[in-house]
Scaffold this motif. Structure first.
Motif, PDB file in Angstrom:
ATOM      1  N   LEU A 289      63.763  68.711  64.424  1.00 22.80           N
ATOM      2  CA  LEU A 289      64.052  67.870  63.250  1.00 22.80           C
ATOM      3  C   LEU A 289      65.140  68.508  62.398  1.00 22.80           C
ATOM      4  O   LEU A 289      64.972  69.613  61.878  1.00 22.80           O
ATOM      5  CB  LEU A 289      62.788  67.678  62.408  1.00 22.80           C
ATOM      6  CG  LEU A 289      62.926  66.790  61.168  1.00 22.80           C
ATOM      7  CD1 LEU A 289      63.244  65.346  61.564  1.00 22.80           C
ATOM      8  CD2 LEU A 289      61.656  66.840  60.318  1.00 22.80           C
ATOM      9  N   LYS A 290      66.260  67.787  62.261  1.00 17.98           N
ATOM     10  CA  LYS A 290      67.342  68.265  61.408  1.00 17.98           C
ATOM     11  C   LYS A 290      67.275  67.551  60.066  1.00 17.98           C
ATOM     12  O   LYS A 290      67.215  66.323  60.002  1.00 17.98           O
ATOM     13  CB  LYS A 290      68.710  68.003  62.050  1.00 17.98           C
ATOM     14  CG  LYS A 290      69.873  68.511  61.207  1.00 17.98           C
ATOM     15  CD  LYS A 290      71.220  68.263  61.887  1.00 17.98           C
ATOM     16  CE  LYS A 290      72.369  68.796  61.055  1.00 17.98           C
ATOM     17  NZ  LYS A 290      73.688  68.540  61.698  1.00 17.98           N
ATOM     18  N   LEU A 291      67.281  68.333  59.010  1.00 23.27           N
ATOM     19  CA  LEU A 291      67.342  67.798  57.653  1.00 23.27           C
ATOM     20  C   LEU A 291      68.709  68.133  57.081  1.00 23.27           C
ATOM     21  O   LEU A 291      69.121  69.293  57.084  1.00 23.27           O
ATOM     22  CB  LEU A 291      66.244  68.411  56.784  1.00 23.27           C
ATOM     23  CG  LEU A 291      64.804  68.220  57.256  1.00 23.27           C
ATOM     24  CD1 LEU A 291      63.844  68.922  56.312  1.00 23.27           C
ATOM     25  CD2 LEU A 291      64.455  66.745  57.365  1.00 23.27           C
ATOM     26  N   GLU A 292      69.408  67.125  56.605  1.00 21.80           N
ATOM     27  CA  GLU A 292      70.760  67.306  56.082  1.00 21.80           C
ATOM     28  C   GLU A 292      70.859  66.688  54.702  1.00 21.80           C
ATOM     29  O   GLU A 292      70.319  65.599  54.448  1.00 21.80           O
ATOM     30  CB  GLU A 292      71.772  66.652  57.015  1.00 21.80           C
ATOM     31  CG  GLU A 292      73.226  66.912  56.653  1.00 21.80           C
ATOM     32  CD  GLU A 292      74.172  66.339  57.697  1.00 21.80           C
ATOM     33  OE1 GLU A 292      74.901  67.117  58.333  1.00 21.80           O
ATOM     34  OE2 GLU A 292      74.158  65.101  57.881  1.00 21.80           O
ATOM     35  N   ALA A 293      71.527  67.385  53.790  1.00 24.42           N
ATOM     36  CA  ALA A 293      71.734  66.840  52.451  1.00 24.42           C
ATOM     37  C   ALA A 293      72.476  65.512  52.546  1.00 24.42           C
ATOM     38  O   ALA A 293      73.345  65.334  53.404  1.00 24.42           O
ATOM     39  CB  ALA A 293      72.520  67.830  51.599  1.00 24.42           C
ATOM     40  N   LYS A 294      72.146  64.592  51.673  1.00 26.80           N
ATOM     41  CA  LYS A 294      72.783  63.276  51.718  1.00 26.80           C
ATOM     42  C   LYS A 294      74.273  63.370  51.436  1.00 26.80           C
ATOM     43  O   LYS A 294      75.074  62.611  51.997  1.00 26.80           O
ATOM     44  CB  LYS A 294      72.125  62.338  50.707  1.00 26.80           C
ATOM     45  CG  LYS A 294      72.622  60.906  50.780  1.00 26.80           C
ATOM     46  CD  LYS A 294      71.826  59.989  49.873  1.00 26.80           C
ATOM     47  CE  LYS A 294      72.305  58.547  49.989  1.00 26.80           C
ATOM     48  NZ  LYS A 294      71.547  57.637  49.097  1.00 26.80           N
TER      49      LYS A 294
ATOM     50  N   ASN B  53      72.507  73.519  48.807  1.00 31.19           N
ATOM     51  CA  ASN B  53      72.018  74.857  49.122  1.00 31.19           C
ATOM     52  C   ASN B  53      70.822  75.259  48.263  1.00 31.19           C
ATOM     53  O   ASN B  53      70.179  76.283  48.525  1.00 31.19           O
ATOM     54  CB  ASN B  53      73.139  75.889  48.934  1.00 31.19           C
ATOM     55  CG  ASN B  53      74.307  75.648  49.877  1.00 31.19           C
ATOM     56  OD1 ASN B  53      74.137  75.112  50.969  1.00 31.19           O
ATOM     57  ND2 ASN B  53      75.504  76.037  49.456  1.00 31.19           N
ATOM     58  N   LYS B  54      70.535  74.471  47.231  1.00 31.26           N
ATOM     59  CA  LYS B  54      69.375  74.747  46.369  1.00 31.26           C
ATOM     60  C   LYS B  54      68.118  74.048  46.877  1.00 31.26           C
ATOM     61  O   LYS B  54      67.029  74.260  46.328  1.00 31.26           O
ATOM     62  CB  LYS B  54      69.676  74.305  44.933  1.00 31.26           C
ATOM     63  CG  LYS B  54      70.866  75.015  44.303  1.00 31.26           C
ATOM     64  CD  LYS B  54      71.157  74.466  42.918  1.00 31.26           C
ATOM     65  CE  LYS B  54      72.390  75.123  42.302  1.00 31.26           C
ATOM     66  NZ  LYS B  54      72.709  74.561  40.971  1.00 31.26           N
ATOM     67  N   PHE B  55      68.268  73.197  47.888  1.00 28.55           N
ATOM     68  CA  PHE B  55      67.114  72.488  48.424  1.00 28.55           C
ATOM     69  C   PHE B  55      66.309  73.410  49.340  1.00 28.55           C
ATOM     70  O   PHE B  55      66.875  74.181  50.118  1.00 28.55           O
ATOM     71  CB  PHE B  55      67.549  71.259  49.226  1.00 28.55           C
ATOM     72  CG  PHE B  55      68.209  70.181  48.407  1.00 28.55           C
ATOM     73  CD1 PHE B  55      68.105  70.140  47.035  1.00 28.55           C
ATOM     74  CD2 PHE B  55      68.953  69.187  49.035  1.00 28.55           C
ATOM     75  CE1 PHE B  55      68.724  69.152  46.279  1.00 28.55           C
ATOM     76  CE2 PHE B  55      69.572  68.186  48.305  1.00 28.55           C
ATOM     77  CZ  PHE B  55      69.459  68.171  46.920  1.00 28.55           C
ATOM     78  N   ARG B  56      65.006  73.304  49.290  1.00 29.00           N
ATOM     79  CA  ARG B  56      64.143  74.015  50.231  1.00 29.00           C
ATOM     80  C   ARG B  56      62.963  73.117  50.586  1.00 29.00           C
ATOM     81  O   ARG B  56      62.582  72.240  49.801  1.00 29.00           O
ATOM     82  CB  ARG B  56      63.681  75.352  49.659  1.00 29.00           C
ATOM     83  CG  ARG B  56      62.899  75.268  48.364  1.00 29.00           C
ATOM     84  CD  ARG B  56      62.651  76.647  47.773  1.00 29.00           C
ATOM     85  NE  ARG B  56      61.824  76.594  46.570  1.00 29.00           N
ATOM     86  CZ  ARG B  56      60.504  76.671  46.571  1.00 29.00           C
ATOM     87  NH1 ARG B  56      59.842  76.787  47.716  1.00 29.00           N
ATOM     88  NH2 ARG B  56      59.827  76.622  45.444  1.00 29.00           N
TER      89      ARG B  56
ATOM     90  N   THR C 150      71.154  75.363  54.096  1.00 25.33           N
ATOM     91  CA  THR C 150      72.338  76.205  53.929  1.00 25.33           C
ATOM     92  C   THR C 150      73.596  75.483  54.419  1.00 25.33           C
ATOM     93  O   THR C 150      73.510  74.462  55.098  1.00 25.33           O
ATOM     94  CB  THR C 150      72.193  77.521  54.712  1.00 25.33           C
ATOM     95  OG1 THR C 150      72.031  77.219  56.110  1.00 25.33           O
ATOM     96  CG2 THR C 150      70.994  78.324  54.224  1.00 25.33           C
ATOM     97  N   GLY C 151      74.732  76.061  54.090  1.00 30.19           N
ATOM     98  CA  GLY C 151      76.013  75.556  54.592  1.00 30.19           C
ATOM     99  C   GLY C 151      76.700  74.548  53.708  1.00 30.19           C
ATOM    100  O   GLY C 151      77.785  74.045  54.045  1.00 30.19           O
TER     101      GLY C 151
END
Length: 482
Positions: free
Chosen positions: A117-122, A129-132, A203-204
């Motif tokens: 499962l890949k989770l990517e920021a919208k 980078n602050k999401f966890r 990250t990234g």
């Protein structure tokens, strides 16, 4: 939409509504809504290279975040435009092309874990980078799992789905209408069960701010031309070459019929320099345009100083948001002070030199005089063209006339005596509306076929006569003591 200025020696070829304003004749038809400011911004979140419509500060924060660190400008720029009175903002996020979305790939709980499962920021940007995320079995139902999304320590959203189904996790995340932060993608079936994790960090994420160049702003201007707006300001940028490009662009689109005004300013260093007055006046002289307003001093708000270039967004909101019978002269401002208080003689130089100045009168901060950078009026212009109010009225009138003509007359009404009378009647009706609103004098306005031209069968030459009103800006009295 064709339109703009016209010349008797070079008539346009496209079908459209063309206006030629003269100092003795201005007019309009069916008042349109005002209050739209368009702004390029830099941000750590939000749609990239897209025009986004915003109506209030909450929408601005939700769309671009309130983080103005690391060169971001969106929050301050949009907030200032709204403080000025803009009713609608059109924001365009700039990037240098290196922006990237933060992401993380979660695994199953097999002995040899597989990435499932890949989770990517919208959106791209450092905010991601602050999401966890935390994945754990639901305390309420052992057959369900929960994926909790945090920003720092703040819980943003909890997604609940059937344990043993990666696809169910994808559907729970992507199908949640309230989810404004992440997008899920299934990358593998694995063994069907997500492994539990605690505080896994995305990250990234990159914002793409540091390499933004003048060319990125110029590309934004091309996008702006597809929109309807009243004023435009840059996001605190004061680079002379960019300001010159912006002024040339605004001059061109005004010539083509777009009634928009550009508001600019200088750097914080220039605002407080020993020769700040001459710098501001020289900046205005370089424009000498009714379509450009140059802000001469920075302001203080909640203990923070902002440059005149940053304050330009506020002035853009002020100009766009005012009604036609209002003036920016002596308009009170929400600031506690200015970054440099100009002396009386310096203020006089500002007015003569085409500088829009905020002053502190001992009680409050207010605009000094509502003027643009036009110092030397050109052909068919008078000193009235130096006033922001005059240009705002002319631009609105032109826009209203053009819109009404295109919607109801061009290509729809026969060019007969009856058709021309219908058009003239509509024009006069609108002038009456302007007169009742105090925008033009109530007596002496008229609209008629201009006898100076011999039209082709598909042409109508009209002439408007009206006198614009102004506000009281100077009161002279004689006090006789006996």
């Amino acid at each position: 939409m064709a339109g703009g200025n016209w010349s008797a020696t070079d008539l346009p070829v496209l079908p459209g509504f063309y206006m030629a304003f003269r100092s003795a004749a201005t007019a309009a038809i069916g008042q349109g809504a005002r209050g739209t400011v368009i702004l390029p911004v830099k941000a750590h979140w939000g749609p990239v290279r897209q025009i986004v419509e915003l109506a209030n500060e909450n929408e601005a924060i939700e769309t671009f975040s309130a983080d103005d660190s690391g060169g971001a400008t969106a929050y301050t720029t949009l907030k200032f435009a709204l403080l000025g009175g803009a009713s609608k903002l059109l924001a365009y996020r700039l990037t240098d092309g290196t922006d990237a979305k933060a992401s993380i790939t979660l695994t199953d709980n097999a002995t040899t874990p597989a990435e499932v499962l890949k989770l990517e920021a919208k959106y791209s940007g450092e905010r991601g980078n602050k999401f966890r995320v935390t994945v754990q079995t639901s305390a309420a139902d052992a057959g369900m799992k929960e994926l909790k999304l945090y920003e720092g320590t703040k819980l943003l959203r909890t997604f609940t789905f059937a344990d043993g189904s990666v696809q169910a996790a994808v559907e729970a995340i992507n199908g949640d209408a309230a989810n404004k932060w992440i997008v899920a993608t299934k990358t593998d079936d694995g063994n069907g069960t997500l492994a539990s994790v605690t505080g896994a960090v995305l990250t990234g994420g990159k914002s793409g701010i540091s390499g933004i160049a003048n060319s990125d702003y110029i590309s934004a201007f091309a996008e702006f031309e597809t929109q309807s707006f009243n004023t435009v300001a840059l996001d605190g940028v004061s680079d002379a070459a960019l300001l010159a490009s912006a002024a040339a662009w605004i001059a061109r689109i005004r010539e083509e019929g777009a009634g928009a005004v550009l508001v600019v300013g200088g750097s914080a260093a220039d605002d407080k320099a020993a020769d700040a007055v001459s710098k501001a006046i020289a900046r205005s002289a370089g424009f000498n345009s009714e379509g450009v307003v140059n802000v001469g001093t920075g302001v203080k708000l909640a203990g923070v100083e902002y440059s005149s270039a940053q304050t330009a967004a506020y002035v853009a909101g002020l100009i766009a948001g005012q009604s036609l019978n209002q003036s920016t002269t002596y308009a009170s401002a929400p600031f506690e002070d200015v970054t440099r208080r100009w002396t009386r003689s310096e203020q006089e130089q500002a007015v003569r030199g085409g500088v829009f100045l905020h002053i502190h009168d001992g009680r409050q901060v207010k605009a000094l005089r509502g003027i643009n950078t036009l110092v030397t009026p050109g052909e068919n212009q008078s000193n009235a063209w130096k006033k922001i109010r005059t240009i705002r009225v002319i631009d609105t009138i032109n826009s209203d006339l053009q819109r009404t003509a295109e919607d109801h007359y061009i290509g729809k009404v026969n060019n007969t005596e009856e058709g021309r009378l219908a058009l003239i009647g509509a024009c006069k009706q609108y002038l009456q509306t302007l007169a009742q609103a105090g925008v033009i004098e109530a007596e002496g306005y008229d609209v008629y076929v201009d006898p100076a031209f011999t039209p082709e069968p598909d042409q109508v030459f009209l002439k408007w006569e009206a006198k614009l009103t102004d506000v009281v800006e100077q009161i002279f009295g004689t006090f006789v003591v006996q």
